[in-house]
Design an enzyme around this catalytic site. Structure first.
Site, short mmCIF file in Angstrom:
data_model
loop_
_atom_site.label_atom_id
_atom_site.label_comp_id
_atom_site.label_asym_id
_atom_site.label_seq_id
_atom_site.Cartn_x
_atom_site.Cartn_y
_atom_site.Cartn_z
N HIS A 228 -35.07 -0.98 27.64
CA HIS A 228 -35.95 -1.95 28.29
C HIS A 228 -35.13 -3.08 28.87
O HIS A 228 -34.07 -3.43 28.34
CB HIS A 228 -37.02 -2.49 27.33
CG HIS A 228 -36.47 -3.02 26.03
ND1 HIS A 228 -36.10 -2.19 25.00
CD2 HIS A 228 -36.23 -4.28 25.61
CE1 HIS A 228 -35.65 -2.93 23.99
NE2 HIS A 228 -35.72 -4.21 24.33
N HIS B 207 -35.47 -7.04 29.88
CA HIS B 207 -36.25 -8.27 29.79
C HIS B 207 -36.10 -9.01 31.12
O HIS B 207 -34.97 -9.20 31.60
CB HIS B 207 -35.69 -9.20 28.70
CG HIS B 207 -35.70 -8.64 27.31
ND1 HIS B 207 -36.63 -9.02 26.37
CD2 HIS B 207 -34.89 -7.74 26.68
CE1 HIS B 207 -36.38 -8.39 25.22
NE2 HIS B 207 -35.33 -7.62 25.38
N CYS C 76 -42.03 6.52 18.92
CA CYS C 76 -41.36 5.42 19.63
C CYS C 76 -42.43 4.44 20.13
O CYS C 76 -43.35 4.83 20.86
CB CYS C 76 -40.54 5.96 20.80
SG CYS C 76 -39.96 4.66 21.92
N HIS D 166 -38.39 8.67 27.77
CA HIS D 166 -37.59 8.03 26.72
C HIS D 166 -36.09 8.11 26.98
O HIS D 166 -35.52 9.18 27.12
CB HIS D 166 -37.89 8.66 25.36
CG HIS D 166 -37.22 7.94 24.23
ND1 HIS D 166 -37.77 6.82 23.65
CD2 HIS D 166 -36.03 8.15 23.61
CE1 HIS D 166 -36.96 6.37 22.71
NE2 HIS D 166 -35.89 7.16 22.66
P1 DGP Z 1 -35.10 -6.15 21.95
O1 DGP Z 1 -34.88 -7.11 20.83
O2 DGP Z 1 -34.18 -6.38 23.11
O3 DGP Z 1 -35.11 -4.71 21.48
O4 DGP Z 1 -36.54 -6.49 22.52
C1 DGP Z 1 -37.71 -5.93 22.05
C2 DGP Z 1 -38.83 -6.78 22.54
O5 DGP Z 1 -40.03 -6.06 22.40
C3 DGP Z 1 -39.01 -8.09 21.77
O6 DGP Z 1 -38.76 -9.19 22.65
C4 DGP Z 1 -40.45 -8.08 21.32
C5 DGP Z 1 -41.07 -6.96 22.12
N1 DGP Z 1 -42.07 -6.20 21.40
C6 DGP Z 1 -41.93 -5.63 20.17
N2 DGP Z 1 -43.06 -4.99 19.83
C7 DGP Z 1 -43.93 -5.16 20.87
C8 DGP Z 1 -45.27 -4.73 21.11
O7 DGP Z 1 -45.91 -4.04 20.31
N3 DGP Z 1 -45.82 -5.10 22.28
C9 DGP Z 1 -45.16 -5.86 23.20
N4 DGP Z 1 -45.80 -6.18 24.32
N5 DGP Z 1 -43.90 -6.27 23.03
C10 DGP Z 1 -43.29 -5.92 21.86
#
Ligand code: DGP
Length: 112
Positions: free
Chosen positions: A98, A100, A3, A45
């Site tokens: 998560h 935002h 994950c 998780h």
């Molecule tokens: P969602 O689409 O709601 O599952 O949002 C996932 C978010 O995670 C997306 O806005 C981009 C972010 N994201 C994906 N991979 C990484 C990563 O490796 N590092 C960081 N900091 N953010 C990531």
């Protein structure tokens, strides 16, 4: 379990940390959609909002207590938005719960 956000919480993958305690990790989104775009996750998780139960929801209330503090630290005094995408129709791309936090500008009125 493989994950991405578990690996980020364990610092196996680097991220720009914003807040951390025993149960919660907050870091900057790699693809920011607003001047401030922070992701807040439980370290343990949980796949998404569809897997929140009475047994694991304590950390959710802790996250929601922490979000205003993070927003204040990020100077989002004029307001902000909190979003949790869930499942395929919700366009959740990472199956680790998560939230935002988006702000730093007047956000679009449209949410979908
Ligand atoms: P969602 O689409 O709601 O599952 O949002 C996932 C978010 O995670 C997306 O806005 C981009 C972010 N994201 C994906 N991979 C990484 C990563 O490796 N590092 C960081 N900091 N953010 C990531």
């Amino acid at each position: 379990m493989d994950c991405l956000f578990c690996s980020i919480a364990k610092k196996e993958i680097p991220s720009a940390a914003v807040y951390e305690d025993d149960e919660i990790f907050a870091f900057r989104d790699i693809n920011p959609q607003a001047p401030v775009h922070v992701l807040v996750i439980p370290k343990k998780h949980i796949a998404g909002m569809d897997e929140v139960t009475a047994e694991n929801s304590d950390v959710i209330s802790k996250i929601f207590e922490k979000i205003p503090e993070i927003a204040k630290k990020e100077k989002l005094d004029n307001g902000f938005r909190v979003i949790s995408n869930c499942g395929e129709d919700g366009c959740q791309s990472v199956r680790h719960l998560h939230f935002h936090i988006l702000g730093g500008k007047k956000l679009d009125e449209k949410m979908c």
